[in-house]
Design a protein around this motif. Structure first.
Motif, short mmCIF file in Angstrom:
data_model
loop_
_atom_site.label_atom_id
_atom_site.label_comp_id
_atom_site.label_asym_id
_atom_site.label_seq_id
_atom_site.Cartn_x
_atom_site.Cartn_y
_atom_site.Cartn_z
N THR A 1 -15.20 8.36 4.94
CA THR A 1 -13.46 7.91 4.75
C THR A 1 -12.81 9.21 3.96
N ALA B 1 -10.90 11.08 1.34
CA ALA B 1 -10.81 10.81 0.24
C ALA B 1 -9.61 11.64 -0.37
N ASP C 1 -7.57 11.18 -2.69
CA ASP C 1 -7.36 11.11 -4.11
C ASP C 1 -8.02 12.04 -4.87
N TRP D 1 -13.27 14.43 1.97
CA TRP D 1 -13.91 13.11 2.60
C TRP D 1 -14.95 12.68 1.56
N ARG D 2 -15.02 11.59 1.78
CA ARG D 2 -16.06 10.54 0.84
C ARG D 2 -17.12 10.29 2.02
N THR E 1 -23.14 9.03 -2.66
CA THR E 1 -21.74 9.46 -2.36
C THR E 1 -21.79 10.83 -2.66
N TYR F 1 -18.74 13.96 -1.87
CA TYR F 1 -17.37 14.44 -1.47
C TYR F 1 -17.25 16.04 -0.90
N GLN G 1 -5.52 4.37 3.28
CA GLN G 1 -6.97 5.25 3.78
C GLN G 1 -7.39 5.21 5.22
#
Lengths: 293, 693
Positions: free
Chosen positions: B235, B237, B239, B245-246, B289, B291, B358
């Protein structure tokens, strides 16, 4: 004088024993042993033809009447015994099993008892101690007081060194040429071939020889169970062995060794007896000389 | 052979006790001064070898005794069928050998893979077999052979076979074996399946009692520990930063032992972007996870890679990083205001801000009614008519054409909405005709003590895509929204569509209607605070965002990777695209048309999707294919297998383990006898200790 070697208890037990040699001996005193010289005793030996120099009173007139020849009666003469006690004082004689005297101590007791017996019946006794070479020496003497000299020597013996029995016997052969008795006390573990030849020489000198092998029961039963480091008592090194695996073989070897020794000595005309340190002294003496007074 | 209590195998360490005791005893000999040392030396020379051999034999016997005792306590077992298999190799029978060639068979155990071991076992069985036989390789496209007495072709195929990527072919292969044996053969019939425990537990039972199914666990019951990446989600990211991307990888531990600090890294086009570590408990599944920032406008193939274990295929999961789908929104402001919070589109702009949406790239353009008349609608995906008074004919026709091609339209009411004008100018795409503008509150409300001047949302159409973000909409803040004024619609409408939300009095608040390829939504109250406070409710944001998604059919990237063999629904929402071209990792081309389903996913790697013919400025999302990570659980499920055993025929029941501890105990007894014999021989002389020489 009191001694542990020869207690009154032992004397009481052995007082009824006597020692006789099975051959003629030379001695200067009258005793219970036969002398090869004819003498004045009451035991007839033989008739001999008269020769000039014989006493007239010794002519057997009855024989002259029968044979018409002059004959002289001869009688067996009795004399005392000269005995040598040869005692092994090497290191191996110091072994003592649990609760038993050492072989050295037992042999000394046996010596003392023999001395008492011999002196009591008028014989002369000497002693020769030895290890790898001859040590203490006492000349034969028939006086009863000589017993204490011998006991003093026996009390002061210390087992040490290796064994050389031939050197001791050679010394006896050099010092004493007449007939007599040699009693050798040893564990006989180090007897080599020379001993037999030495015994033959002594035999030719008309010496009667008796070998008494003194052994501890441990040497005959080998009672050890755990792994042991066996150290020689006569500087022959040490060896680590597990008795459980070799006990049977050891007993076999010991039996073979004793049998060979017995045969070898008997071939050489040497009397042999084996005693153990757990036997009473009188039992050992009976095994040796047997007989009752 | 396997063990029911393998921990007790630690008892094998007791084998060291006799040698240790022996060494300890050896160090402490008893010191004895002894005269007859020569005799001892002579005796030892003659007995040392024999005694040492006896001691060694005794030591070995005691070690073997302890080892056998530990083995017996660990309760060794052997599979009855394995034993039978060995015993019946030479028996004349009709046999079909099924060798599992799915990717988990690539699991390496003691220097060779399970598949290689299976190949060896099957080849050995073929060499010994004397009757009819056939070979089936499950999971690969091997030759389909019938029963034969000559196995040369089968042996050649067996030697050339390799593991495939599919994992679900074994039951079908076994069923095929059953059908081969059912077709008119006489004599004993046997299907021997070589696989791992998890697969063997899923075998179908034989169709009749004359066929015997013999599962053979090629792992010999050894623990098959594995760690696998079972899923990757991707997804945006924003933020974290522009273009980030995450990447969330789900990693599962299929073992009874944990792992500590297991390495995992993220790589893109061969370059390692980030590294990390994982610790997993037995049977645990965890999410790691990362990033990372990729090239925003080009598709890139990336992969999440675990530290290699016995099964490397599921330690690497490839995925495609693709540009975000762009949602182009045109908002027509019917009541603009210089004061921001009084502007009709103030709350729309806040709800559709870039950070809030998102997975979708958003471009919002606002204009007034005059400018809207001249706008090119092909540049937009969604049009929002917020409190517009009406549209001229040309604009209305343009808008209808836009809708029929797949565009989305959201109409919201307000003070400028007049029923008569709306029905005339927007009637072609309104879900229902507007009858009147109504104020909330009535006598009924005053009787029940409610607020006579507002209405609340009373009903939700559960399951409608627009309400997907809400698990229970009636408990959301939407139900607390106060509506003061709303449009009263014609109740007898015959148009298609759904009433998504209704007020307490039954008046529709949010309606949808499909129009051609497009979709229209009507909010019967204002989208600012003039007619109510719906825009300030917290759940208004997800509602509006979801409405944009539904109206344009643009969804976030949610499935960048699919498993081998699974069909893929291609995301082709562009009306101008009629066919697409799918390029596999090996370069194989396939053409796909509506309904955009691609099924030949038999290669691992990234698949490229392009319009056919190529259109400029049109890019379609591709996809990646990976092995099914969940199939990396090779462990047997005992409950499942016992259930199958109960349902299956008697012949299928033969997989029960045979315990061998009885044999171990018999061995112990014989060892004791031998030791006693050796000891008796040694103790014999000491029993005669009283005998003197």
């Amino acid at each position: 004088m009191k001694t542990e070697l020869l207690s009154s208890e032992i004397i009481n037990k052995i007082a009824r024993l006597d020692i006789k040699t099975s051959c003629f001996v030379d001695g200067s005193l009258a005793g219970i042993h036969r002398n090869r010289h004819r003498g004045e005793s009451i035991e007839f030996a033989q008739h001999r033809e008269y020769a000039p120099g014989d006493e007239i009173r010794r002519i057997d007139w009855k024989a002259y009447a029968r044979n018409d020849r002059y004959c002289v009666k001869e009688f067996e003469d009795e004399t005392n015994l000269r005995a040598w006690l040869c005692l092994d004082q090497s290191g191996s004689m110091g072994y003592s099993g649990e609760g038993r005297p050492s072989k050295m101590r037992y042999a000394a007791q046996l010596c003392a008892a023999l001395c008492w017996l011999l002196l009591d019946q008028g014989d002369a006794v000497g002693i020769q101690c030895f290890d790898e070479r001859p040590r203490t020496f006492l000349a034969p003497c028939a006086q009863k007081a000589h017993l204490w000299n011998i006991i003093e020597v026996l009390e002061n013996l210390q087992p040490k060194g290796s064994t050389s029995v031939t050197a001791a016997l050679s010394q006896i052969a050099e010092r004493f040429s007449g007939r007599g008795l040699i009693v050798l006390l040893s564990d006989c573990l180090d007897f080599k071939g020379q001993f037999t030849s030495m015994a033959r020489i002594l035999r030719k000198q008309r010496q009667r020889m008796v070998v008494i092998q003194v052994l501890d029961p441990d040497e005959l039963t080998f009672p050890f169970q755990e792994l042991c480091l066996f150290e020689s008592m006569e500087n022959e090194g040490e060896i680590e062995a597990d008795p459980r695996g070799m006990k049977q073989q050891y007993l076999l070897e010991m039996k073979r060794f004793c049998d060979d020794l017995r045969l070898e000595l008997e071939d050489g005309g040497v009397d042999f007896a084996q005693v153990q340190t757990d036997w009473p002294i009188e039992q050992s003496l009976l095994a040796l000389f047997g007989g009752r007074r | 052979m396997n063990f029911l209590s393998p921990m007790l195998l630690l008892g094998l360490l007791a084998v060291a006790i006799p040698p240790i005791l022996h060494l300890i005893q050896r160090r402490k000999p008893k010191h004895v001064r002894f005269p007859a040392i020569e005799l001892i030396r002579r005796s030892q020379r003659k007995t040392a070898h024999r005694f040492r051999a006896k001691q060694l034999l005794l030591l070995l016997l005691r070690c073997a005794f302890l080892a056998l005792l530990a083995l017996a306590l660990a309760r060794p077992i052997i599979r009855e069928k394995e034993a039978q298999l060995v015993e019946t190799q030479d028996v004349l029978s009709n046999t079909v050998w099924v060798l599992d060639a799915s990717y988990p068979m690539a699991y390496r155990l003691e220097g060779e893979s399970l598949f290689e071991k299976g190949q060896r076992l099957v080849e050995d069985a073929m060499a010994r077999h004397k009757g009819l036989g056939a070979l089936i390789l499950a999971g690969t496209d091997g030759p389909d052979m019938g029963l034969t007495e000559h196995f040369e072709e089968a042996q050649l195929a067996l030697r050339q076979a390799k593991t495939g990527y599919r994992t679900d072919d074994l039951p079908m292969a076994v069923a095929r074996a059953y059908s081969l044996l059912s077709s008119g053969t006489s004599g004993s019939k046997r299907v021997v399946v070589f696989s791992y425990p998890a697969h063997l537990a899923q075998l179908p039972p034989p169709p009749d009692a004359s066929i015997e199914c013999i599962p053979v666990d090629v792992s010999d019951g050894q623990p098959l520990e594995n760690t696998a990446i079972v899923d990757v989600s991707l997804t945006p990211a924003s933020d974290v930063g522009e273009g980030f991307w995450r990447i969330e990888g789900r990693v599962a531990r299929f073992a009874d032992t944990p792992i500590e600090n297991w390495p995992i890294h993220l790589e893109c086009e061969g370059e390692v972007l980030a590294r990390g570590f994982l610790s997993l408990k037995p049977g645990e599944m965890a999410t790691k996870t990362f990033y990372a920032r990729f090239d925003q406008h080009q598709a890139a193939s990336a992969a999440l890679v675990l530290g290699e274990d016995a099964l490397p295929l599921d330690d690497r999961r490839m995925f495609l990083v693709q540009a975000e789908p762009t949602l182009r929104v045109l908002a027509v402001d019917g009541e603009p205001s210089p004061t921001p919070h009084r502007d009709e589109l103030f709350y729309v702009e806040q709800a559709l801000s870039r950070d809030a949406l998102q997975g979708i790239q958003l471009s919002l353009e606002r204009m007034d009614e005059l400018a809207f008349a001249e706008a090119n609608l092909n540049d937009f995906d969604v049009v929002i008519l917020a409190n517009v008074a009406g549209l001229n004919r040309a604009t209305a026709q343009n808008l209808e054409s836009f809708l029929r091609k797949g565009g989305g339209l959201l109409i919201t009411a307000g003070s400028r909405a007049t029923p008569k004008l709306w029905n005339a100018q927007l009637g072609a795409f309104l879900p229902r005709m507007v009858r009147d503008v109504r104020r909330a509150g009535d006598a009924a409300a005053s009787l029940t003590g409610g607020d006579r001047k507002v209405a609340h949302i009373g009903r939700f159409l559960l399951g409608h895509p627009m309400l997907a973000p809400f698990a229970n909409p009636s408990q959301s803040s939407l139900s607390e929204a106060k509506v003061k004024r709303y449009l009263l619609l014609d109740p007898n409408a015959e148009t298609e569509g759904d009433v998504v939300m209704q007020l307490e009095d039954g008046a529709p608040l949010l309606l949808t209607r499909p129009l051609g390829e497009g979709q229209v939504a009507l909010l019967t109250t204002s989208i600012d605070r003039d007619w109510g406070d719906l825009p300030i409710r917290p759940d208004f944001l997800p509602l509006l965002q979801q409405m944009m998604r539904v109206l344009t059919r643009v969804s976030a990237i949610s499935q960048p990777t699919v498993s081998v063999g699974q069909p893929v629904d291609l995301a082709v929402a562009l009306p101008q695209v009629e066919r697409v071209r799918v390029t596999s990792p090996s370069g194989r081309l396939s053409v796909v048309e509506a309904p955009w389903r691609f099924e030949v996913t038999d290669e691992l790697g990234a698949y490229k999707v392009e319009p056919e013919p190529i259109l400029e400025a049109v890019s379609l999302p591709g996809f990646a294919v990976a092995v099914d990570g969940y199939a990396g659980d090779l462990r047997g499920k005992s409950a499942k297998s016992s259930d199958q055993a109960q349902n299956g025929s008697a012949a299928f029941l033969g997989d029960s383990p045979v315990e061998l501890w009885h044999a171990a105990l018999i061995g112990l007894f014989f060892l004791l006898l031998m030791e006693s014999g050796v000891l008796a021989g040694r103790l014999k002389p000491s029993m005669k200790k009283n005998e003197r020489v």
